[in-house]
Design an enzyme around this catalytic site. Structure first.
Site: not given
Ligand code: PMP
Length: 403
Positions: A115, A192, A195, A218, A358
């Site tokens: 991401h 990270d 997910q 999440k 993203c």
């Molecule tokens: N890493 C991953 C794998 C994600 O899916 C996301 C959220 N889409 C993020 C980071 C970022 O999360 P946040 O917007 O809550 O900071």
């Protein structure tokens, strides 16, 4: 069978098929109540006052930290830092650890499926330090080659940053094996967990993670609260990310002595109500149990994959196996732009995400500009999957391609 939607006020009172859980999950009533209750009964600035309300707020906040510690199986609460979200946690590592420990000539290794939140901070570190950013590639099914990774991690590698579960493919990465390779060369392993935490038990010690970030929103908790795990020895040698109130022991005209961990990294008034809500979310999630959640999510994914397989114009990204999707199904439809797909599905009362999620380098690597992503939680139903499939089967006709 119990209808889990009854626990979620938004879902209980709505006909929407909410299939955008990877973007943000819904909140159960108990989380909404916990946050509400904090403001009703113990709202005061935690850690600042010596009067009962402030002490109650501090206790609630620190109880939440202990819940996160247990949730991640960290050794100590001093290794748990509250943040706003995964993005802030990863930036904290990059600014505080990356900029001080990475030097010109060093290397930072990330996977192609990151991401942007776990990519841009490392691009910044490399730009500012003169280090080189390298990429772990993946196969079309999302799997990575451990031999290739072993060859990529050298004495120059200072940081390996990888998502535990891809937010596009839903594939789980072999974090433990990669962490072992990183540690053998003296590099630190940044994970990270955005997910993975919504779907599976995450144990930072078993994973070999030196750092792991996740977001409350999440995992059915509030927005604006997340947590970062960091190994104590590393956190100790890192400078504060933000400075100001709350994170000091003492201040003089010329300087300051910083507070002990974890407060050194929590500058300013904290999101105590959010932490309390996150605590309630962890309790809720553990009451349901990851086993039950995974069983339901995998069954929903299997149904979606089987239905899409019947439609030759639909292309699913990643593995053919439902168990390798962690609740996520990203797909493309021949001739129909993902934004059109999501608008048509919205007209059918189905909420999905369209775009690059993203993760632009991954999509480019796989040959796409954008896709549609349906992401399931345990409260979704077979009927919702069938509605999705029925709508997807009509897309081309509705765009004027004929039957
Ligand atoms: N890493 C991953 C794998 C994600 O899916 C996301 C959220 N889409 C993020 C980071 C970022 O999360 P946040 O917007 O809550 O900071």
């Amino acid at each position: 069978m119990y209808n889990y939607k009854n626990d979620f006020p938004l879902l209980a009172n709505s006909t929407v098929a909410y299939l955008d859980n990877a973007a943000t999950a819904q909140r159960p009533q108990c989380v909404i109540d916990a946050e509400d209750n904090f403001y009703r009964t113990c709202n005061a600035n935690p850690m600042r006052g010596l009067y009962p309300l402030s002490i109650a707020a501090t206790d609630a906040y620190e109880d939440a930290r202990e819940a996160v510690r247990a949730f991640l199986n960290a050794k100590s609460t001093s290794e748990i830092i509250f943040t706003r979200n995964t993005t802030e946690g990863l930036n904290l590592i990059a600014y505080s650890y990356g900029l001080t420990q990475v030097h010109a000539g060093d290397e930072v290794l990330v996977s192609i499926m990151e991401h942007h939140s776990n990519l841009l901070p490392w691009q910044m570190v490399c730009r500012q330090t003169g280090a080189t950013l390298r990429f772990i590639e993946c196969r079309p099914d999302g799997s990575v080659d451990l031999d290739e990774i072993a060859a990529q991690i050298t004495d120059k590698t200072k940081i390996v940053a990888m998502t535990q579960v891809s937010n596009v493919l839903g594939r789980e990465n072999p974090i433990r094996a990669v962490a072992d390779l990183a540690h053998a060369k003296g590099a630190v392993m940044v994970v990270d967990g955005a997910q993975s935490t919504p779907h599976k038990a995450v144990d930072v010690q078993a994973l070999g993670a030196d750092f792991l970030a996740f977001s409350g929103h999440k995992i059915f908790g509030p927005m604006g609260i997340g947590a970062l795990y960091g190994r104590k020895e590393l956190l100790k040698k890192m400078p504060p990310f933000l400075s100001g109130g709350e994170m000091i022991e003492s201040v003089t005209r010329e300087g300051a002595v910083f507070a002990e961990l974890p407060h050194k990294f929590e500058a300013g008034t904290v999101n105590a109500a959010g932490a309390v809500g996150l605590h309630a979310a962890i309790n809720y999630l553990q009451k349901i149990g990851y086993e039950e959640m995974e069983r339901r999510e995998t069954a929903l994914v299997a149904r979606a994959l089987a239905g899409m397989k019947e439609m030759p114009y639909v292309h699913v990204l990643g593995s053919e196996l439902a168990e390798e999707h962690t609740g996520i199904v990203a797909f493309a439809v021949d001739g129909v732009h993902p934004h059109d797909i999501s608008e048509i599905l919205a007209a059918d009362d189905i909420a999905v995400r369209a775009g690059h999620h993203c993760a632009q380098p991954l999509l480019k690597h796989l040959g796409y500009n954008s896709t549609v992503r349906a992401s399931f939680a345990f409260y979704n139903t077979e009927e919702e999957v069938d509605r999705l499939l029925a709508s997807v089967s009509t897309l081309r006709e509705r765009m004027g391609y004929g039957k």
